[in-house]
Design a protein around this motif. Structure first.
Motif, PDB file in Angstrom:
ATOM      1  N   ALA A 440    -115.279 -20.088 -12.556  1.00  0.00           N
ATOM      2  CA  ALA A 440    -114.709 -21.266 -11.892  1.00  0.00           C
ATOM      3  C   ALA A 440    -115.803 -22.168 -11.332  1.00  0.00           C
ATOM      4  N   ASP A 441    -116.906 -21.577 -10.912  1.00  0.00           N
ATOM      5  CA  ASP A 441    -117.979 -22.350 -10.289  1.00  0.00           C
ATOM      6  C   ASP A 441    -119.287 -21.612 -10.517  1.00  0.00           C
ATOM      7  N   VAL A 442    -120.382 -22.347 -10.620  1.00  0.00           N
ATOM      8  CA  VAL A 442    -121.672 -21.718 -10.922  1.00  0.00           C
ATOM      9  C   VAL A 442    -122.812 -22.525 -10.318  1.00  0.00           C
ATOM     10  N   SER A 443    -123.855 -21.819  -9.913  1.00  0.00           N
ATOM     11  CA  SER A 443    -125.092 -22.459  -9.482  1.00  0.00           C
ATOM     12  C   SER A 443    -126.252 -21.559  -9.873  1.00  0.00           C
ATOM     13  N   VAL A 444    -127.345 -22.170 -10.296  1.00  0.00           N
ATOM     14  CA  VAL A 444    -128.544 -21.444 -10.701  1.00  0.00           C
ATOM     15  C   VAL A 444    -129.715 -21.899  -9.853  1.00  0.00           C
ATOM     16  N   GLY A 458    -128.506 -16.626 -11.341  1.00  0.00           N
ATOM     17  CA  GLY A 458    -127.227 -17.325 -11.269  1.00  0.00           C
ATOM     18  C   GLY A 458    -126.273 -16.746 -10.247  1.00  0.00           C
ATOM     19  N   PHE A 459    -125.419 -17.607  -9.707  1.00  0.00           N
ATOM     20  CA  PHE A 459    -124.326 -17.209  -8.819  1.00  0.00           C
ATOM     21  C   PHE A 459    -123.044 -17.812  -9.381  1.00  0.00           C
ATOM     22  N   ILE A 460    -121.997 -17.008  -9.490  1.00  0.00           N
ATOM     23  CA  ILE A 460    -120.735 -17.521 -10.011  1.00  0.00           C
ATOM     24  C   ILE A 460    -119.567 -17.130  -9.109  1.00  0.00           C
ATOM     25  N   ALA A 461    -118.553 -17.988  -9.092  1.00  0.00           N
ATOM     26  CA  ALA A 461    -117.253 -17.661  -8.497  1.00  0.00           C
ATOM     27  C   ALA A 461    -116.262 -17.582  -9.649  1.00  0.00           C
ATOM     28  N   LEU A 462    -115.381 -16.578  -9.617  1.00  0.00           N
ATOM     29  CA  LEU A 462    -114.468 -16.339 -10.735  1.00  0.00           C
ATOM     30  C   LEU A 462    -113.154 -17.086 -10.569  1.00  0.00           C
ATOM     31  N   ARG A 463    -112.554 -17.418 -11.711  1.00  0.00           N
ATOM     32  CA  ARG A 463    -111.218 -17.999 -11.709  1.00  0.00           C
ATOM     33  C   ARG A 463    -110.218 -16.949 -11.266  1.00  0.00           C
ATOM     34  N   ASP A 494    -117.579 -14.938  -3.659  1.00  0.00           N
ATOM     35  CA  ASP A 494    -116.220 -15.464  -3.466  1.00  0.00           C
ATOM     36  C   ASP A 494    -116.205 -16.981  -3.657  1.00  0.00           C
ATOM     37  N   THR A 495    -117.144 -17.654  -3.011  1.00  0.00           N
ATOM     38  CA  THR A 495    -117.296 -19.106  -3.145  1.00  0.00           C
ATOM     39  C   THR A 495    -118.772 -19.450  -3.013  1.00  0.00           C
ATOM     40  N   LEU A 496    -119.160 -20.558  -3.595  1.00  0.00           N
ATOM     41  CA  LEU A 496    -120.524 -21.047  -3.420  1.00  0.00           C
ATOM     42  C   LEU A 496    -120.628 -21.794  -2.094  1.00  0.00           C
ATOM     43  N   PRO A 497    -121.719 -21.614  -1.362  1.00  0.00           N
ATOM     44  CA  PRO A 497    -121.860 -22.356  -0.097  1.00  0.00           C
ATOM     45  C   PRO A 497    -122.032 -23.842  -0.380  1.00  0.00           C
ATOM     46  N   ARG A 498    -121.235 -24.661   0.280  1.00  0.00           N
ATOM     47  CA  ARG A 498    -121.289 -26.108   0.057  1.00  0.00           C
ATOM     48  C   ARG A 498    -121.334 -26.849   1.384  1.00  0.00           C
ATOM     49  N   SER A 499    -121.923 -28.035   1.346  1.00  0.00           N
ATOM     50  CA  SER A 499    -121.886 -28.920   2.507  1.00  0.00           C
ATOM     51  C   SER A 499    -120.488 -29.522   2.607  1.00  0.00           C
ATOM     52  N   LYS A 503    -121.855 -30.608  -1.787  1.00  0.00           N
ATOM     53  CA  LYS A 503    -123.119 -30.243  -2.415  1.00  0.00           C
ATOM     54  C   LYS A 503    -123.371 -28.755  -2.245  1.00  0.00           C
ATOM     55  N   VAL A 504    -123.745 -28.083  -3.342  1.00  0.00           N
ATOM     56  CA  VAL A 504    -124.073 -26.666  -3.259  1.00  0.00           C
ATOM     57  C   VAL A 504    -125.357 -26.508  -2.443  1.00  0.00           C
ATOM     58  N   LEU A 505    -125.327 -25.602  -1.477  1.00  0.00           N
ATOM     59  CA  LEU A 505    -126.489 -25.363  -0.620  1.00  0.00           C
ATOM     60  C   LEU A 505    -127.392 -24.336  -1.292  1.00  0.00           C
ATOM     61  N   LYS A 506    -128.224 -24.815  -2.213  1.00  0.00           N
ATOM     62  CA  LYS A 506    -129.050 -23.904  -3.017  1.00  0.00           C
ATOM     63  C   LYS A 506    -130.048 -23.136  -2.157  1.00  0.00           C
ATOM     64  N   ARG A 507    -130.476 -23.730  -1.066  1.00  0.00           N
ATOM     65  CA  ARG A 507    -131.405 -23.024  -0.188  1.00  0.00           C
ATOM     66  C   ARG A 507    -130.779 -21.734   0.333  1.00  0.00           C
ATOM     67  N   GLU A 508    -129.476 -21.769   0.670  1.00  0.00           N
ATOM     68  CA  GLU A 508    -128.795 -20.568   1.144  1.00  0.00           C
ATOM     69  C   GLU A 508    -128.746 -19.506   0.053  1.00  0.00           C
ATOM     70  N   LEU A 509    -128.547 -19.933  -1.193  1.00  0.00           N
ATOM     71  CA  LEU A 509    -128.519 -18.978  -2.298  1.00  0.00           C
ATOM     72  C   LEU A 509    -129.899 -18.347  -2.493  1.00  0.00           C
ATOM     73  N   ARG A 510    -130.952 -19.159  -2.416  1.00  0.00           N
ATOM     74  CA  ARG A 510    -132.307 -18.602  -2.537  1.00  0.00           C
ATOM     75  C   ARG A 510    -132.585 -17.626  -1.403  1.00  0.00           C
ATOM     76  N   ASP A 511    -132.130 -17.980  -0.201  1.00  0.00           N
ATOM     77  CA  ASP A 511    -132.360 -17.114   0.962  1.00  0.00           C
ATOM     78  C   ASP A 511    -131.686 -15.751   0.789  1.00  0.00           C
ATOM     79  N   ARG A 512    -130.522 -15.741   0.111  1.00  0.00           N
ATOM     80  CA  ARG A 512    -129.839 -14.462  -0.110  1.00  0.00           C
ATOM     81  C   ARG A 512    -130.703 -13.530  -0.955  1.00  0.00           C
ATOM     82  N   ILE A 513    -131.393 -14.107  -1.941  1.00  0.00           N
ATOM     83  CA  ILE A 513    -132.235 -13.299  -2.818  1.00  0.00           C
ATOM     84  C   ILE A 513    -133.483 -12.830  -2.077  1.00  0.00           C
ATOM     85  N   THR A 514    -134.158 -13.751  -1.402  1.00  0.00           N
ATOM     86  CA  THR A 514    -135.406 -13.388  -0.730  1.00  0.00           C
ATOM     87  C   THR A 514    -135.147 -12.452   0.448  1.00  0.00           C
ATOM     88  N   ALA A 515    -133.936 -12.531   1.039  1.00  0.00           N
ATOM     89  CA  ALA A 515    -133.596 -11.636   2.144  1.00  0.00           C
ATOM     90  C   ALA A 515    -133.409 -10.204   1.645  1.00  0.00           C
TER      91      ALA A 515
END
Length: 515
Positions: A440-444, A458-463, A494-499, A503-515
């Motif tokens: 349903a939604d994706v960000s890389v 990649g991060f995905i949310a499912l339909r 569940d969902t991609l973090p958005r403003s 806008k997808v908050l890609k910094r939050e996604l990167r932080d999840r990996i580095t954390a």
């Protein structure tokens, strides 16, 4: 009716435009929120009372106020009343942390902070940092002085200052998704450019605009000011809800709207979408985030009225327009430069590139920010000058013009992944992953890699109704991606973090990996 002659008119202030509508159509609704409305006659009167209250409290032309609250009639009136008084408005996001809000209020130099009960409560830990800044509550809650008691009585003396186009009208703080928010100073002339441009897209006295994004966002203001400046009706939503939006659209016979892609996505997915009468729509706009070709096509097919995608920045510069209905074979683009806009492509050294080349997008138009507030060095960084010395704004986007002059965006420069010496565009990978039936939604994003420098994750949310493993989608995608594009990992969320504007908050996604 739309008065297209306004496009040839010299600069006119928002204050003068509202005063003119109050004289010609005093009973016409200017603002609507929930079950309340305010006519142009009432709006004109309260703007003067707000201006008088600001002057009474020592906030003179060139001074600043801040506003942080959900959208309401009072919010819009204070914004416009401050403009009448020549006072600069800093509209802030309620989703900001208390510390960030205190920092922005201090940076703006705001002497009065208009809030609602929820924001006032969140501010408790930082109240000492606000110093002499006075709190006024727009919802008349007890956290500060109530708006009604602060408002100057009718007839209070008010000296309206002269407003020149180069003077600042508002300071829009960046979302802070990439660090500390920067204050983008927009002038009266920049907003006038938005208003006069609105005549081209049908804004006028018969326009009814449904605004479901917050009033602190330039996305919203780029539609709000043309609506009010040209005598239409702005219907405000405090919070977006797809069902409520459809109900309001039908009830108010809405003609115009500004939405972000994720809102179009939710509206198209609403089970009752096709049951609502949306035949009143003349023009729908979309901006602020990537708008997929498939979603554009679906909106055109199912929703009456024209669809226009706007590409540009809060900082201004050269924007592009894609009239989606007219160019069904260009849905992968963001359109051609808007009338009066000069958009070019430069390389990493600032050298202008020939047509067809890929590089950074820069633009110039009548709608350009004065600069970043208190940040002259940052202002200089975002500027580019051509051989004649003309000032352009750098977008930070990578793109190219096709053979017909339509701009194709690749990605944000900061989001480009450099893996093994190759430039990898996340949007290319996202476009492939998005075609999986369960996605349903994706960000890389790019994350550090010892072997390659960076590697795509990649991060995905499912339909709804789909049950698939991350490993299965990863294998499926990598079969279809080029060798250098292949994902090293994929995560289901569940969902991609958005403003607040999608806008997808890609910094939050990167932080999840580095954390």
């Amino acid at each position: 009716m739309t008065d297209t002659s306004i496009m040839q008119r010299p600069f006119t202030s928002m204050s003068a435009l509202v005063r003119g509508h109050a004289a010609s159509q005093p009973a016409h609704a200017a603002l609507v929120h929930n079950e309340r409305s305010m006519s142009y006659g009432e709006l004109d009167a309260i703007m003067t009372r707000i201006g008088a209250a600001l002057q009474r409290d020592g906030v003179q032309a060139g001074g600043t106020i801040a506003i942080c609250a959900t959208s309401s009639i009072e919010y819009a009136a204070v914004y416009l009343g401050a403009i009448r008084a020549g006072v600069v408005v800093a509209p802030l996001a309620p989703s900001s942390t208390a510390q960030s809000l205190a920092g922005m209020v201090a940076d703006a130099g705001a002497s009065i902070f208009f809030v609602d009960a929820a924001v006032a409560e969140a501010l408790q830990p930082v109240l000492p940092q606000l110093g002499a800044t006075r709190l006024v509550t727009l919802d008349n809650s007890a956290a500060g002085q109530t708006f009604q008691s602060w408002l100057a009585p009718a007839g209070t003396p008010f000296a309206e200052p002269e407003v020149r186009p180069e003077l600042p009208l508002n300071i829009i703080y960046s979302s802070g998704t990439t660090g500390v928010p920067k204050g983008i100073v927009q002038s009266h002339g920049m907003r006038w450019a938005h208003v006069s441009r609105g005549a081209m897209t049908g804004y006028g006295t018969d326009a009814v605009t449904l605004l479901s994004t917050p009033l602190y966002s330039n996305t919203t203001l780029a539609s709000f000011f043309p609506t009010i400046g040209l005598g239409g009706t702005a219907v405000l939503m405090s919070k977006f809800d797809a069902g409520k939006y459809l109900e309001l659209a039908q009830r108010h016979r809405v003609t115009h709207t500004m939405l972000v892609p994720v809102q179009y996505q939710r509206l198209m997915a609403h089970p009752d979408f096709d049951k609502y009468d949306l035949s009143s729509y003349k023009r729908k706009f979309c901006t602020s985030a990537p708008f997929s070709a498939a979603l554009k096509a679906e909106v055109v097919r199912r929703w009456p009225g024209k669809l226009t995608e706007l590409y540009g920045m809060t900082e201004g510069g050269g924007g592009c327009l894609l009239h989606v209905d007219e160019f069904p074979d260009k849905l992968h683009t963001v359109g051609r430069p808007a009338p009066g806009a000069d958009v070019r492509i430069i390389d990493e050294n600032g050298k202008e590139l020939p047509p067809g080349s890929t590089g950074e997008v820069v633009g110039r138009s009548a709608a350009m920010m004065n600069g970043y507030h208190n940040l002259p060095a940052k202002s200089a960084e975002i500027e580019w000058h051509d051989a004649e010395g003309n000032r352009f704004i750098r977008t930070g986007d990578i793109g190219r013009f096709d053979e017909d002059g339509f701009l194709v965006l690749m990605d944000r420069m900061k989001d480009v992944i450099i893996s093994g010496g190759f430039n990898i565009y996340p949007s290319d990978i996202e476009a492939v992953v998005r075609t999986h039936e369960a996605v349903a939604d994706v960000s890389v994003v790019g994350v550090p890699s010892e072997s390659w420098g960076e590697t795509p994750v990649g991060f995905i949310a499912l339909r709804e109704g789909h049950d698939v493993t991350a490993q299965a989608v990863l294998a499926w995608a990598n079969e279809r991606l080029g060798k250098t594009q292949r994902l090293s990992a994929l995560h289901i969320v569940d969902t991609l973090p958005r403003s607040a504007i999608g806008k997808v908050l890609k910094r939050e996604l990167r932080d999840r990996i580095t954390a």
